[in-house]
Design a protein around this motif. Sequence first.
Motif, PDB file in Angstrom:
ATOM      1  N   MET A 182      -0.397   7.630   8.285  1.00 10.75           N
ATOM      2  CA  MET A 182      -0.231   8.663   7.615  1.00 10.75           C
ATOM      3  C   MET A 182       0.696   8.084   6.517  1.00 10.75           C
ATOM      4  O   MET A 182       1.234   8.198   5.275  1.00 10.75           O
ATOM      5  N   ALA A 183       2.600   7.721   7.917  1.00 10.94           N
ATOM      6  CA  ALA A 183       3.597   7.131   6.589  1.00 10.94           C
ATOM      7  C   ALA A 183       3.466   5.711   6.139  1.00 10.94           C
ATOM      8  O   ALA A 183       3.416   5.874   4.980  1.00 10.94           O
ATOM      9  N   GLN A 184       2.782   5.123   6.655  1.00 15.49           N
ATOM     10  CA  GLN A 184       1.966   3.532   6.193  1.00 15.49           C
ATOM     11  C   GLN A 184       1.548   3.912   4.585  1.00 15.49           C
ATOM     12  O   GLN A 184       1.308   3.617   3.465  1.00 15.49           O
ATOM     13  N   ARG A 185       0.405   4.905   4.725  1.00 15.68           N
ATOM     14  CA  ARG A 185      -0.513   4.903   3.963  1.00 15.68           C
ATOM     15  C   ARG A 185      -0.091   5.686   2.847  1.00 15.68           C
ATOM     16  O   ARG A 185       0.332   5.535   1.837  1.00 15.68           O
ATOM     17  N   LEU A 186       0.906   6.670   2.467  1.00 14.24           N
ATOM     18  CA  LEU A 186       1.363   7.344   1.788  1.00 14.24           C
ATOM     19  C   LEU A 186       3.161   6.239   0.741  1.00 14.24           C
ATOM     20  O   LEU A 186       2.850   6.449  -0.292  1.00 14.24           O
ATOM     21  N   THR A 187       3.458   5.531   2.005  1.00 11.59           N
ATOM     22  CA  THR A 187       4.079   4.561   0.926  1.00 11.59           C
ATOM     23  C   THR A 187       3.980   3.536   0.512  1.00 11.59           C
ATOM     24  O   THR A 187       4.291   2.782  -0.422  1.00 11.59           O
ATOM     25  N   ARG A 188       2.539   2.804   0.754  1.00 13.08           N
ATOM     26  CA  ARG A 188       1.427   1.646  -0.009  1.00 13.08           C
ATOM     27  C   ARG A 188       1.472   2.770  -0.932  1.00 13.08           C
ATOM     28  O   ARG A 188       1.923   1.880  -2.703  1.00 13.08           O
ATOM     29  N   THR A 189       1.042   3.873  -1.025  1.00 16.87           N
ATOM     30  CA  THR A 189       0.611   4.238  -2.458  1.00 16.87           C
ATOM     31  C   THR A 189       1.449   4.426  -3.555  1.00 16.87           C
ATOM     32  O   THR A 189       1.190   4.427  -4.625  1.00 16.87           O
ATOM     33  N   LYS A 190       3.000   5.057  -3.412  1.00 16.71           N
ATOM     34  CA  LYS A 190       4.063   5.544  -4.094  1.00 16.71           C
ATOM     35  C   LYS A 190       4.555   3.765  -3.885  1.00 16.71           C
ATOM     36  O   LYS A 190       5.049   3.639  -5.468  1.00 16.71           O
ATOM     37  N   ARG A 191       4.505   2.999  -3.501  1.00 13.91           N
ATOM     38  CA  ARG A 191       4.808   0.776  -4.043  1.00 13.91           C
ATOM     39  C   ARG A 191       3.767   0.496  -4.807  1.00 13.91           C
ATOM     40  O   ARG A 191       3.624   0.395  -5.783  1.00 13.91           O
TER      41      ARG A 191
END
Length: 469
Positions: A182-191
């Motif tokens: 989930m952390a990666q998913r959120l990071t990719r989305t904000k990126r």
Amino acid sequence: MSAGDASVGDAVSAAFRDEWARVLAAVARSTGDLDLAEDCAQEAFAVALRTWERDGVPDRPGAWLTTTARNRALDRLRRRKVEGEKTATAARLAYRAGGVPGADDGAAEPDPVGDAAVSTLDGAAWDAVGPDEPDGDLLRLVFTCCHPALPLEGRVALTLRSLTGMTTAQVARAFLVPEATMAQRLTRTKRKIRSTGIAFRVPPPELLHERVSAVLAVLYVLFTEGYDAWAEPADDVAGAAARRALADDAVRVARLVARLLPDEPEARGLLALLLLQHARRAARLGPGSPAGSSSGVASDLAAGTVPRTLEEQDRSLWRQDEIAEGLAVLDDALAVRRPGPYQVQAAVAALHARAASADDTDWAEIAALYDVLLDMTRSPVVALNRAVAVGMLRGPEAGLAELDAVASAPELAAYHLLPAVRADLLRRAGRPDEAALQYGRALGQVDREGDRRLLSRRLAELADVDGPA
């Protein structure tokens, strides 16, 4: 912990629940950096725990938190600017020492945030936020989180994280994925928000309808995740409580969106739909054999809990306050006379809510509403629901004929409700062998424990009816 500690802790908790999204939205709008805004908002709440114990809880906690978070953001941006200037100066000195021609003419690489963000946060602009600006900031945050350029799973997760204040771990538990995933998913989305230049703004009028539809679709996906969990045995599904809470979060955000978009009847239509459906949540599970049933079922099903279909639900468990609110919101939406799919679906839910029992359901009106919805959406799933309504209105054979007309749709090829609906219509038509075959096919396509138990109960009931006396 002293009484004072407890009261301050309660005040901070209440402020977090009520003000998190507003604080985050205000700083995100000012900086254009969602990560920075999140960090500074979190720091503001941490500072509140220490400061309010010493100075007392402020009269306007939200304003205090927003000012604190903005000041933190301003400090960070200033440091970032100074560090950038130092780096640029060092680079120029190095060029000079090396005798690089034209070094004095080179421009330093601009700070990614830029001077504009600092000036927006600093000075008079800081105090120029008008009384309506918090709602404007929230609306910008909603449209940013639900931007159609972002992947759907990222939109849903970011909406939860940003508008409800759920931690990454809580969001991960709700969607049954590891926290790191989930952390990666959120990071990719904000990126992607940064890399594609998605602005923190309300879309222009020519794009508003399309973008509102994207926002409402995210909220409906979010609600469905939570609402479906209410039909899952809580002791059999990891994180069931967290998943069920998603429905509450979706209703809360839908209320916010409906308030922020008073000229969009579909926003109120969605809110009405969610309220009318969510009102039934406590009745969605029951014992393995429904009350009044004369059929014996397998002991493991009888001892456990199984989803109750709409006609089997104990309607005394339905939340009448939420039904009343949903009906009022729907009336307001329909009064605008700009109908849309969510309003029509809410109208169907309203007919179920108004029926004192399953036998009192106005299936003729429901079938007519599905005709309208099918014209709007051309969705095979809507056609499937319409076949159910026709079967209840004109008999199971009529429903089966409607089902045959839509069964070849590619979208329904792996949809377990297609054979499940066919099985139910065959059961009602007195064709148990064919029904059992279709229930078996549906069982092979389900991935939720609640669906598996419901279909297994139907099969067990058929076997009991056909078995020896």
